[in-house]
Every structure is written in C-alpha cells, then in structure tokens.
Design an enzyme around this catalytic site. Sequence first.
Site, PDB file in Angstrom:
ATOM      1  N   LYS A  84       8.810  -0.204   3.822  1.00 18.02           N
ATOM      2  CA  LYS A  84       7.584   0.362   4.394  1.00 18.02           C
ATOM      3  C   LYS A  84       6.849  -0.737   5.165  1.00 18.02           C
ATOM      4  O   LYS A  84       6.762  -1.881   4.681  1.00 18.02           O
ATOM      5  CB  LYS A  84       6.710   0.912   3.263  1.00 18.02           C
ATOM      6  CG  LYS A  84       5.472   1.661   3.721  1.00 18.02           C
ATOM      7  CD  LYS A  84       4.698   2.214   2.514  1.00 18.02           C
ATOM      8  CE  LYS A  84       3.505   3.058   2.922  1.00 18.02           C
ATOM      9  NZ  LYS A  84       2.780   3.617   1.767  1.00 18.02           N
ATOM     10  N   SER A 100       1.870   8.544   2.130  1.00 17.58           N
ATOM     11  CA  SER A 100       1.949   7.821   3.376  1.00 17.58           C
ATOM     12  C   SER A 100       3.303   7.170   3.665  1.00 17.58           C
ATOM     13  O   SER A 100       3.564   6.787   4.803  1.00 17.58           O
ATOM     14  CB  SER A 100       0.883   6.723   3.396  1.00 17.58           C
ATOM     15  OG  SER A 100       1.145   5.770   2.377  1.00 17.58           O
ATOM     16  N   SER A 122       1.665   8.000  -2.630  1.00 21.72           N
ATOM     17  CA  SER A 122       2.412   7.782  -1.381  1.00 21.72           C
ATOM     18  C   SER A 122       3.899   7.504  -1.520  1.00 21.72           C
ATOM     19  O   SER A 122       4.599   7.478  -0.518  1.00 21.72           O
ATOM     20  CB  SER A 122       1.782   6.650  -0.584  1.00 21.72           C
ATOM     21  OG  SER A 122       0.669   7.136   0.107  1.00 21.72           O
TER      22      SER A 122
HETATM   23  N1  GLN Z   1      -2.722  10.362   0.259  1.00 22.80           N
HETATM   24  C1  GLN Z   1      -3.471   9.400  -0.494  1.00 22.80           C
HETATM   25  C2  GLN Z   1      -4.485   8.733   0.388  1.00 22.80           C
HETATM   26  O1  GLN Z   1      -4.535   9.071   1.513  1.00 22.80           O
HETATM   27  C3  GLN Z   1      -2.553   8.397  -1.118  1.00 22.80           C
HETATM   28  C4  GLN Z   1      -2.094   7.376  -0.169  1.00 22.80           C
HETATM   29  C5  GLN Z   1      -1.272   6.313  -0.819  1.00 22.80           C
HETATM   30  O2  GLN Z   1      -0.804   6.466  -1.949  1.00 22.80           O
HETATM   31  N2  GLN Z   1      -1.140   5.198  -0.130  1.00 22.80           N
HETATM   32  O3  GLN Z   1      -5.224   7.911  -0.027  1.00 22.80           O
END
Ligand code: GLN
EC number: 6.3.5.7
Length: 488
Positions: free
Chosen positions: A77, A152, A176
């Site tokens: 990532k 994400s 994410s």
């Molecule tokens: N969707 C969640 C957020 O927008 C989690 C994102 C993540 O785990 N990086 O914060």
Amino acid sequence: MSARTAIEIAAAVRSGERSALEVVDESLGAIDTANPGLNAFLVITADEARAVAESVDAQVAAGEDPGPLAGVPIALKDNLVTRGVATSCASRILAGWVPPYDATVVQRLRAAGAISVGKTNLDEFAMGSSTENSAFGPTRNPHDPERVPGGSSGGSAAAVASGMVPLALGSDTGGSIRQPASLCGVVGVKSTYGTVSRLGLVAYGSSLDQIGPFATTVADAALLLEVIGGHDPGDSTSLNLPAPDVSAHLDDGVDGLRIGVISELMGEGIAPEVAARVRAAAEVMAAAGATVEEVSIPSISASLSAYYMVATAEASSNLSRYDGVRYGNRVEAANVTDMMTATRTQGFGDEVKRRIMLGTYALSAGYYDAFYATAQKVRTKLRADFDAVYGNHDLLLCPTSPTPAWRLGEKTDDPLTMYLSDICTIPANLAGHPAASIPFGTDGAGLPIGAQLLGPTLGEATMFRAAAVLEHSAREDVANDSHNGGRK
Ligand code: GLN
C-alpha cells in the site's frame, strides 16, 4: 499449472524448482495485463523487483535459504515508505516524494525473501472506504469493474483478488484491510494493536493504525503476519513480544470454542444476503463443535461516531506536517503563511480537508470535552463491553461490510453514507483487538461477501483457527457448486 499461493511459490523457489525471476516476471506480466483496467498500482517497480529476484536466485544457487517468502511477489500500500521508491499516499501533496528509508515491515519482507513489485492505490492518506478518494483515480473491483474495491486499501485488495500478486500489505485504521478484502473476496487481517510495527507507515490515526496482510488463503495470511510482526524498538507502541504464532495452529479446529454473534451487527443496516452468509458461517462453526450464541455489545451503536472523532482528531494533528516545508510539494506564495495555505489548499483533496476540519474542531478549546473527551469515554466503554463478552467467549462473529461492493460514484456525494459502511469494522480498531475478514460466499449477483472474526487482545491464534474452518467450508461449497454445474 504454476504455483499460486505464497507458500507454494516459496517452497518451489527454495527448492530450486522455480526461479524467483520467473515468478516475478509472471507477476509483472499479470500486472501489465490487468492493471490498466483496475488501477490497483500507482507505482510498478519492475526493474527493482527483477534485481531482487536475481539476488534471491543467487542465494538459492549458493545453497543459502532466502527465507520463508523466498521469491514471493508482494504489493505494498502506498502509505508504506520505501527507500528510493516514490510514496504518495495517493495525495497530490506528496506526489513524487521519495522516502529515504524503508518501513520496518518492508525490511522484514526483504529479509524473508519477498519481492515488492510496486505500490498500490488507496484513498488519500487512507481516508475513505472505496479508494475513490485517491488523487490518481479510483481502483476498480476485479469482480465487477463498475464497482468499488472497498477502501482504503482497495489497490492491495484488487491486486491480490485479480491474481497480480499472491500477497499484499494494507493498513487498517477503521477497517481498511478487512473491508476491501471482503468486497474483493480475499483474506484480510488486522492483528492486535502493537503486534506489527508502524515505523514507516504514514500516520493517519496513530492510536488505531495497524499494518496487515492480504492473501488468497488463510495460511498465506498467517505466514505474512508472522514475517512482518514482532517487536520493533523503533515504534514506541510496538508490543515487546515476538510475532503472533498462528501458522502452527491452523488445523486445530474450533471444537469446544465459544463463539458469539454480535446482535447489534446482524439487523438494521445489514443487507439480508450478508446477514444470511454470516448466519451460515455461524452454522459451520457450530457443526465443527463450537458453541455459538448471540451476544450484545451495546456501545457498538456509538462506536462509529466515536471513531470519526478520534480518527479525525489524530489525523488533524498528524497531517499538520504537510506544510510545504518538510515534505513533498510546495506552492510558492508571497509569504510563509500564504505558501502553507496555498500548498495545503491545492495539495489535499476534499475528504482529507473535511477530516482535518472535523478533527481540529473536535480538539478545539470549548469543544474538546463535548467531542473528543466524549469519544474517548465511548472507547473506554466499548473496551469494557468487549471484555465482558470475552470473559465467556473465545471469538466473535459478524459481517465485515454491511453490503457487498457498491457502484463507483454511488456514495461519493454523501460522506455520512460512506462512513456508515465502516460500522462493522471500526469496533476492533477502537478496542485494539485482532479481526479478520474471510471470504464466505457471494450474493445473488456473484459479488463476494466476507465473514468477520474478532478476538480479544492477542487472540490471533484462536482467530486463525476459526478462519481456517470457514475457509475450508467455503472451498467445499465452491467445489460442490461446480459439480452441480454452478447451480445452488
Ligand atoms: N473508512 C475508514 C475511514 O475512512 C477507515 C479507513 C482506514 O482504515 N484507513 O477512516
């Protein structure tokens, strides 16, 4: 047919049966074919990957063991820093920034013989649930390119689900890793907070962030967790323990385990087809000898609001470092204040700005107690609720995502609806507990559905045992289906 899982690839490379170079070339070929349609990779490091593959092959030729992930291609990532390889977090503010060091996990992968083939797309600074918040265009779901891969870490999930790589790393602040794993039909794991070093993970919500594996099998995810986990003196929140010992217990089954199905996450807001798959997972556990019953964790209903206070508060502080001086891009202006304003205005996307404003507001004098302090109390209460349930349960079960993958653009105009898609994953982050998403069938349209397993602090080994049972059952279902010519 060539080996597909990381474990099979590493065995073939270690024994000299396949060269790492051949494996890497195969992965790069798959990326050439599939990536233009999916946009899973932001950076492809073909030359570096081939050079590392040659050194792995040289080790084998010299009679040395390159390690448990010998020759295994992996995608990272793009919020994991990589020495000499651009790391943008899918943000214009960091576009072209080349870090001077490797994240601890990247060093550990290399020491284990794994070969990074590139950096994957994400929601800008990992803020989002669909990978549509990337400054470099969305990633698409390999099961249906009109749909989101989740986020994400959508690029990592899509890279593994499409067969471009057998393994990938993501980061999980509020889901994410697990949510895109669920939407793309692969295994995704967030381990106990502190089990994997965050050194070199670009910080979003530091008290929530954990790096973790994506894989096509539970055993591959277990191996990858063992490689990246374990104490790192460079991360003050790293637990002073070795990596979770999970692979050795994968075949131990669930006989005698007590498993709770979280009732708050089985009703309103959960698609009926998703709830049905989770109930089917519960039945599989029961048939394998576990005691399964519904349990209640009342504070889950407040956890989404608490998360979006804590995460944005920490983000507003963490992202203050992108000021046009220390990292990345600068927009020139007449004085320093204007330069910083112009840099941040042009460099950050809308969702990142929204989070910075929400977090700054939640932390500001006069609002701190009402918002940030209240959110911390919810977090404490949630931990207490979990502790009470884990007093007489080994694991918990619930959906990973309330729905299968939605269409691109469907939620982009409505941040709150997007946030609601994190309802099932956020509790484990707030509590710091391990959780995993295991592919467990599909909806009527063939879109993947994941079942989520949660464990108490350091409950990884038990969680992986249950994951292996679910995986085995899901495989049998697929085999039976194909024997019936695909009929249900
Ligand atoms: N969707 C969640 C957020 O927008 C989690 C994102 C993540 O785990 N990086 O914060």
